[in-house]
Design a protein around this motif. Structure first.
Motif, PDB file in Angstrom:
ATOM      1  N   SER B 328      12.794   2.635  21.049  1.00 41.27           N
ATOM      2  CA  SER B 328      11.897   3.146  20.018  1.00 41.27           C
ATOM      3  C   SER B 328      11.919   4.663  20.078  1.00 41.27           C
ATOM      4  CB  SER B 328      10.482   2.604  20.212  1.00 41.27           C
ATOM      5  OG  SER B 328      10.049   2.857  21.513  1.00 41.27           O
ATOM      6  N   ILE B 329      12.207   5.260  18.940  1.00 41.47           N
ATOM      7  CA  ILE B 329      12.342   6.724  18.886  1.00 41.47           C
ATOM      8  C   ILE B 329      11.296   7.273  17.940  1.00 41.47           C
ATOM      9  CG2 ILE B 329      13.894   8.624  18.283  1.00 41.47           C
ATOM     10  CD1 ILE B 329      16.183   6.434  18.623  1.00 41.47           C
ATOM     11  N   PHE B 330      10.642   8.324  18.398  1.00 38.88           N
ATOM     12  CA  PHE B 330       9.636   8.956  17.558  1.00 38.88           C
ATOM     13  C   PHE B 330      10.306   9.992  16.676  1.00 38.88           C
ATOM     14  CE2 PHE B 330       6.029  12.078  17.230  1.00 38.88           C
ATOM     15  CZ  PHE B 330       5.322  11.313  16.316  1.00 38.88           C
ATOM     16  N   THR B 331      10.397   9.732  15.383  1.00 35.91           N
ATOM     17  CA  THR B 331      10.944  10.741  14.463  1.00 35.91           C
ATOM     18  C   THR B 331       9.762  11.500  13.886  1.00 35.91           C
ATOM     19  OG1 THR B 331      10.871   9.323  12.527  1.00 35.91           O
ATOM     20  CG2 THR B 331      12.841   9.195  13.873  1.00 35.91           C
ATOM     21  N   SER B 332      10.024  12.455  12.989  1.00 32.89           N
ATOM     22  CA  SER B 332       8.942  13.351  12.580  1.00 32.89           C
ATOM     23  C   SER B 332       7.773  12.604  11.938  1.00 32.89           C
ATOM     24  CB  SER B 332       9.478  14.419  11.645  1.00 32.89           C
ATOM     25  OG  SER B 332       9.970  13.820  10.472  1.00 32.89           O
ATOM     26  N   ARG B 333       8.041  11.519  11.234  1.00 33.74           N
ATOM     27  CA  ARG B 333       6.942  10.834  10.566  1.00 33.74           C
ATOM     28  C   ARG B 333       6.729   9.389  11.003  1.00 33.74           C
ATOM     29  NH1 ARG B 333       6.680  13.847   4.954  1.00 33.74           N
ATOM     30  NH2 ARG B 333       7.185  15.820   5.877  1.00 33.74           N
ATOM     31  N   MET B 334       7.807   8.770  11.443  1.00 33.13           N
ATOM     32  CA  MET B 334       7.742   7.334  11.704  1.00 33.13           C
ATOM     33  C   MET B 334       8.297   7.015  13.082  1.00 33.13           C
ATOM     34  SD  MET B 334       6.866   5.746   8.762  1.00 33.13           S
ATOM     35  CE  MET B 334       7.697   4.649   7.637  1.00 33.13           C
ATOM     36  N   MET B 335       8.032   5.765  13.524  1.00 26.53           N
ATOM     37  CA  MET B 335       8.691   5.264  14.718  1.00 26.53           C
ATOM     38  C   MET B 335       9.915   4.486  14.273  1.00 26.53           C
ATOM     39  SD  MET B 335       7.100   6.243  17.348  1.00 26.53           S
ATOM     40  CE  MET B 335       7.852   5.277  18.650  1.00 26.53           C
ATOM     41  N   GLU B 336      11.030   4.788  14.901  1.00 23.38           N
ATOM     42  CA  GLU B 336      12.252   4.082  14.562  1.00 23.38           C
ATOM     43  C   GLU B 336      12.534   3.113  15.705  1.00 23.38           C
ATOM     44  OE1 GLU B 336      15.509   6.654  12.998  1.00 23.38           O
ATOM     45  OE2 GLU B 336      16.736   5.447  14.351  1.00 23.38           O
ATOM     46  N   ILE B 337      12.436   1.837  15.394  1.00 24.73           N
ATOM     47  CA  ILE B 337      12.513   0.822  16.457  1.00 24.73           C
ATOM     48  C   ILE B 337      13.773  -0.014  16.283  1.00 24.73           C
ATOM     49  CG2 ILE B 337      11.355  -1.189  17.460  1.00 24.73           C
ATOM     50  CD1 ILE B 337       8.758  -0.082  16.294  1.00 24.73           C
ATOM     51  N   SER B 338      14.471  -0.258  17.381  1.00 23.26           N
ATOM     52  CA  SER B 338      15.600  -1.191  17.338  1.00 23.26           C
ATOM     53  C   SER B 338      15.170  -2.497  17.993  1.00 23.26           C
ATOM     54  CB  SER B 338      16.800  -0.636  18.100  1.00 23.26           C
ATOM     55  OG  SER B 338      17.319   0.446  17.416  1.00 23.26           O
ATOM     56  N   HIS B 354       0.882   5.096  13.902  1.00 22.12           N
ATOM     57  CA  HIS B 354      -0.397   4.461  14.270  1.00 22.12           C
ATOM     58  C   HIS B 354      -0.241   2.946  14.405  1.00 22.12           C
ATOM     59  CE1 HIS B 354      -1.368   2.811  10.276  1.00 22.12           C
ATOM     60  NE2 HIS B 354      -0.727   3.883   9.822  1.00 22.12           N
ATOM     61  N   ALA B 355       0.631   2.369  13.559  1.00 23.36           N
ATOM     62  CA  ALA B 355       0.857   0.926  13.652  1.00 23.36           C
ATOM     63  C   ALA B 355       1.497   0.584  14.994  1.00 23.36           C
ATOM     64  CB  ALA B 355       1.749   0.469  12.506  1.00 23.36           C
ATOM     65  N   TYR B 356       2.395   1.460  15.410  1.00 22.57           N
ATOM     66  CA  TYR B 356       3.067   1.248  16.690  1.00 22.57           C
ATOM     67  C   TYR B 356       2.051   1.218  17.821  1.00 22.57           C
ATOM     68  CZ  TYR B 356       6.586   2.075  20.352  1.00 22.57           C
ATOM     69  OH  TYR B 356       7.397   1.980  21.450  1.00 22.57           O
ATOM     70  N   GLU B 357       1.062   2.103  17.721  1.00 21.21           N
ATOM     71  CA  GLU B 357       0.037   2.164  18.772  1.00 21.21           C
ATOM     72  C   GLU B 357      -0.919   0.987  18.705  1.00 21.21           C
ATOM     73  OE1 GLU B 357      -1.785   6.091  19.068  1.00 21.21           O
ATOM     74  OE2 GLU B 357      -0.369   6.208  20.745  1.00 21.21           O
ATOM     75  N   VAL B 358      -1.375   0.680  17.476  1.00 23.05           N
ATOM     76  CA  VAL B 358      -2.346  -0.394  17.296  1.00 23.05           C
ATOM     77  C   VAL B 358      -1.774  -1.714  17.801  1.00 23.05           C
ATOM     78  CG1 VAL B 358      -3.488  -1.821  15.541  1.00 23.05           C
ATOM     79  CG2 VAL B 358      -3.620   0.667  15.416  1.00 23.05           C
ATOM     80  N   MET B 359      -0.471  -1.905  17.553  1.00 23.00           N
ATOM     81  CA  MET B 359       0.130  -3.182  17.928  1.00 23.00           C
ATOM     82  C   MET B 359       0.593  -3.206  19.387  1.00 23.00           C
ATOM     83  SD  MET B 359       2.166  -3.603  14.387  1.00 23.00           S
ATOM     84  CE  MET B 359       2.995  -5.142  14.657  1.00 23.00           C
ATOM     85  N   HIS B 360       0.299  -2.113  20.098  1.00 24.19           N
ATOM     86  CA  HIS B 360       0.692  -2.020  21.517  1.00 24.19           C
ATOM     87  C   HIS B 360       2.156  -2.323  21.728  1.00 24.19           C
ATOM     88  CE1 HIS B 360      -3.515  -1.698  22.347  1.00 24.19           C
ATOM     89  NE2 HIS B 360      -3.739  -2.853  21.724  1.00 24.19           N
ATOM     90  N   LEU B 361       2.993  -1.718  20.901  1.00 18.36           N
ATOM     91  CA  LEU B 361       4.427  -1.966  21.044  1.00 18.36           C
ATOM     92  C   LEU B 361       4.981  -1.076  22.142  1.00 18.36           C
ATOM     93  CD1 LEU B 361       5.457  -2.163  17.294  1.00 18.36           C
ATOM     94  CD2 LEU B 361       4.854  -4.021  18.828  1.00 18.36           C
TER      95      LEU B 361
END
Lengths: 267, 391
Positions: B328-338, B354-361
């Motif tokens: 999972s890479i943090f880009t300027s606006r979004m999380m890019e997840i493989s 925020h979704a990445y955090e809320v979902m505890h990914l």
């Protein structure tokens, strides 16, 4: 502090440069050691001297005006119309820089002589280039215009091509581009070029001598006067004119260096 | 009415064909963009339209008039480039007024007054619109890049153009100026009804600004249409790569059910040396046959990661897969997840931070994902593909 290699290097380059400058200055200013203010002032009252200097000024002024008129289009072609023709033009226009001025003068003398078909054509139409002021203008033009064209071309070269293309899309025709953008941006280069070619033309001797015929007041320019006075053994007069010529070229060189420096800082 | 028509334009440089039979049509009053990789001839296209370059063949038609033989100063198609290219010897107001001093524009102005049309805007009006009032006496070296770019735009607007051509106008701007200038361009387009043709390699510019986009690739227009449509439904795999459709899977159509609006595709997955298949369902799309080899394109932002704490709604039950987050890479606006699924499919997913955090990914976590039927776009497999992917 111990001398390291870099210090030795600095000392060496400074010593060599200083020695050279000192020699040059001594050589050039040496002529003033053989005169005095009194003789100098006396010679300044000689009308013949002023005639030759005014003649030089007049002819070289005509030369730089012609330079300005034909030099800008040539510099434009050399800078903006890159192609086979521009290479040829570049070669031909730079040729006088490497050819001996004597040869240039000789070529004009022969070509414009009455035995040559080209010269005959002009003479038949009432235009004489041999032993006339217009002949001097012609050779001085040939000698001095490469200086003007080269400096102006360098100045044109430094103008952003994308900017010029963009200005065309705003509605600027080639005339507009030349007169409203290229020339205003090249004032420094044009003035530097004029100063250089003027100075070159005022001081020109060898080529001028070939076509001048040394007619007082008509074709006897200042450098020729120096030679004539020297050959008569009239050193005080020769020194005075040489001194004035030196001051003039120092003045023009000053102008050239100032504006040339501005071109570089602008670019 | 069509404002600008490009018909069958080709251009080669040193035997390399940069543009190969380009056709495009641009409506008046719209912002259109040409999108493509750098060096694909987009700028060449603009230079041909404004007359700086001559095309090898083809026609440029502006307002139903063929302008092939007009010089660039007669075309009224000003350029705005990636650099402002202001005249350094003039101050801001002189730069803006430059066009007004040119004969061809004066003539235009007089003609327009005759027709009682007010089209020309005063330098003041334009400066106000672009928010550069107060800079009149400054020289180009004394203003910021963003301001200079706006002056450049003002300089183009003042000549009452048919269309403004913009060549990567944002590429040298910082992110704040970029957003500002983008908005200004939108305003200019809306308030002055000025048509704009934009060339860019940044998909953000296209999506943000344009009413119509053209994708230029390999010297040809590969796709065109409204950016949203093109983005969702690229017509070729090259286009799909170009616009950032990162999930492209190879497969074979196993079933077409027109009545139930359904196409089933067996996606091939390499598992060591053996191939297995995963059946994916997509909405019905025309022109496909059973047994045909196709690609499935899914945009990374359309893939849904299911929340563990909630009952899945209907659409997210479609094409469910389970897999492990491998990076999972943090880009300027979004999380890019493989995500690597149990079947060994690799998927890229974009979700808000925020979704990445809320979902505890986190990397290594096993999650369930869903590919909505409507998000799967099928592409015919006909051409050879530049970027190699395993079918």
């Amino acid at each position: 502090m111990p001398l390291n290699k870099n210090k030795i290097f600095d000392i060496l380059v400074y010593i060599i440069s200083f020695l050279f400058f000192a020699t040059l200055i001594l050589l050039l200013s040496g002529i003033f050691f053989q005169t005095s203010i009194h003789i100098f002032m006396k010679e300044l009252k000689d009308v013949g001297l002023w005639n030759s200097i005014f003649l030089s000024f007049k002819l070289s002024f005509i030369v730089i005006i012609i330079n300005l008129i034909i030099g800008i289009p040539i510099a434009y072609v050399l800078s903006f119309k890159k192609g086979k023709i521009s290479f040829l033009l570049d070669l031909i226009s730079a040729l006088p820089l490497t050819t001996s001025p004597l040869v240039v003068g000789f070529a004009v003398l022969i070509t414009m002589g009455s035995l040559n078909p080209i010269g005959k054509f002009f003479i038949d139409n009432g235009i004489k280039f041999v032993f006339t002021p217009q002949g001097i203008v012609l050779v001085q033009l040939i000698i001095s215009f490469p200086f003007f064209v080269n400096i102006v071309k360098t100045s044109f070269d430094s103008i952003n091509r994308k900017m010029l293309n963009l200005s065309k899309t705003l509605g600027a025709s080639s005339f507009d581009v030349l007169f409203k953008i290229i020339i205003p941006l090249s004032y420094n280069g044009i003035i530097a070029g004029l100063a250089m070619s003027w100075s070159r033309s005022i001081g020109e001797y060898a080529a001028t001598q070939m076509v001048s015929g040394v007619i007082p007041k008509i074709t006897e320019t200042a450098p020729i006067e120096v030679f004539v006075k020297t050959s008569y053994g009239n050193y005080p007069a020769a020194i005075t004119i040489a001194g004035i010529l030196m001051i003039i070229s120092l003045f023009f060189l000053g102008i050239f260096k100032y504006f040339n420096y501005k071109i570089k800082t602008n670019a | 009415m069509k404002l600008l028509e490009i018909k069958n334009i080709s251009k080669s440089f040193l035997n390399k064909k940069v543009l190969d039979g380009i056709n495009l049509e641009i409506e008046g009053g719209e912002i259109s963009s040409i999108f493509g990789y750098s060096g694909e001839g987009k700028s060449t296209m603009l230079k041909i339209i404004c007359g700086i370059l001559k095309q090898d063949c083809g026609d440029v038609i502006l307002n139903a008039k063929n302008i092939n033989n007009l010089e660039s100063y007669e075309r009224r198609t000003p350029l705005v480039m990636d650099e402002p290219l202001l005249f350094p010897n003039m101050n801001v107001i002189e730069n803006i007024k430059f066009g007004l001093k040119l004969n061809i524009n004066k003539r235009n102005l007089i003609n327009n007054i005759g027709k009682n049309k007010k089209i020309f805007y005063s330098p003041r009006e334009i400066m106000e619109l672009l928010g550069i009032t107060g800079l009149e006496k400054r020289y180009p070296s004394e203003i910021s890049m963003g301001q200079a770019q706006r002056v450049s735009l003002a300089r183009a607007l003042i000549v009452n153009p048919e269309i403004i051509l913009m060549d990567e106008p944002f590429s040298n701007l910082d992110i704040i100026s970029k957003t500002k200038v983008r908005k200004l361009i939108k305003d200019v387009n809306r308030e002055l009804k000025i048509s704009i043709l934009l060339v860019t390699h940044d998909i953000e510019d296209v999506v943000n600004l344009s009413d119509k986009m053209f994708i230029l690739n390999d010297g040809k227009i590969q796709d065109s249409g409204h950016p949203k449509e093109v983005l969702r439904k690229p017509s070729s795999i090259d286009t799909a790569f170009l616009i950032g459709t990162e999930n492209i899977l190879g497969g074979v159509i196993s079933e077409i059910d027109r009545n139930n609006n359904l196409i089933k595709v067996k996606v091939k997955v390499r598992n060591g040396n053996t191939h297995t298949g995963v059946i994916m369902e997509a909405d019905f799309q025309g022109n496909f046959e059973t047994g045909e080899q196709v690609f499935l394109a899914v945009r990374p932002e359309e893939i849904i990661i299911l929340r563990e704490d909630r009952e899945a709604s209907k659409p997210v039950r479609e094409n469910r897969l389970s897999g492990k987050i491998i990076s999972s890479i943090f880009t300027s606006r979004m999380m890019e997840i493989s995500i690597k699924s149990e079947e060994n499919l690799e998927l890229k997913v974009l979700i808000p931070f925020h979704a990445y955090e809320v979902m505890h990914l986190f990397e290594g976590k096993t999650v369930k994902v869903s590919l909505k039927k409507s998000s799967i776009h099928l592409i015919k497999k006909k051409k050879t593909v530049k970027n190699s992917i395993s079918p």
